[in-house]
Design a protein around this motif. Sequence first.
Motif: not given
Length: 213
Positions: A55-67
Motif C-alpha cells: 500500500a505504501r508503494n502504491l500510494i507513492g505511485k499514485i501520487a507520482e501519476d497524479y502529479a
Amino acid sequence: MRKVKYTETNFHDKLSTIIDEFPRLDDIHPFYGDLLQVLYNKDHYKLSLGQINTARNLIGKIAEDYATLLKYICLAYLEQIRQHMARLPSIDPNTRSILICGYPNVGKSSFINKITKADVDVQPYASTTKSLFVGHTDYKYLSIAQQAALFHSIKSFFMNKPLIIVCNKTDLQPLEGLSENDMKLVMEMKTEAMKTVVGQGGESTYDDGAEFS
C-alpha cells in the motif's frame, strides 16, 4: 502538486512507522515466535505487513501519476488561456494594464464588473471564476480614435445614404476641450459625412462654427 506530495509523504511516513515498529520474526526470541504462531499465525502476520508495504508503494505511485496528470492539466489550461488571448484585439503595450488577483470571495469579479466593461459571473461561493477575463476601461471618456477608426471601417456600407456625425456626452467632455489630434479626427468624419449629403444632391447644413450635440 505540493498538496499531493505532502499527502503522499504523510501516508508514507505513517505506514513506514507501522512497518518499522512491528518486530521482525527473524529478530525476536523463539519463544515469542512460537507464541505468535499460536495466537495469530506467522504467515498471516508476514502477509499483513507485506500488504502495508505494498500500500505504501502504491500510494507513492499514485501520487507520482497524479502529479503528472496535474502538470498536463495545467499545460492544457495555459494553452486555453493562450488561445483566448490570441482571439482578443491587439492591445497597445503602452496602455496601462492592471492585473486583479487575490483570495477567493474577496470581490475581484465584482470590482472588475464595476470599473470595466467585463461581464464576469458573481456568486456567493468560492471559485466561481474559472477562466481569464479581460475588461477595458475608457480613461476620461477619450475614445475618439477608436470611434473614428470604426466609422472609417464601415462608412463604405452607407455611401448611398446621408450620414450625420453626432458627438454625444458633451456635458462630460465638451467638444472645445478636445485635443488638436482628436478634433482633427472629428473634422475628418464630418468631411466624409458631408460628402454623402452632397452626393445625394443635397446641401451641407454644417459650417465651421457649428457645434455638435
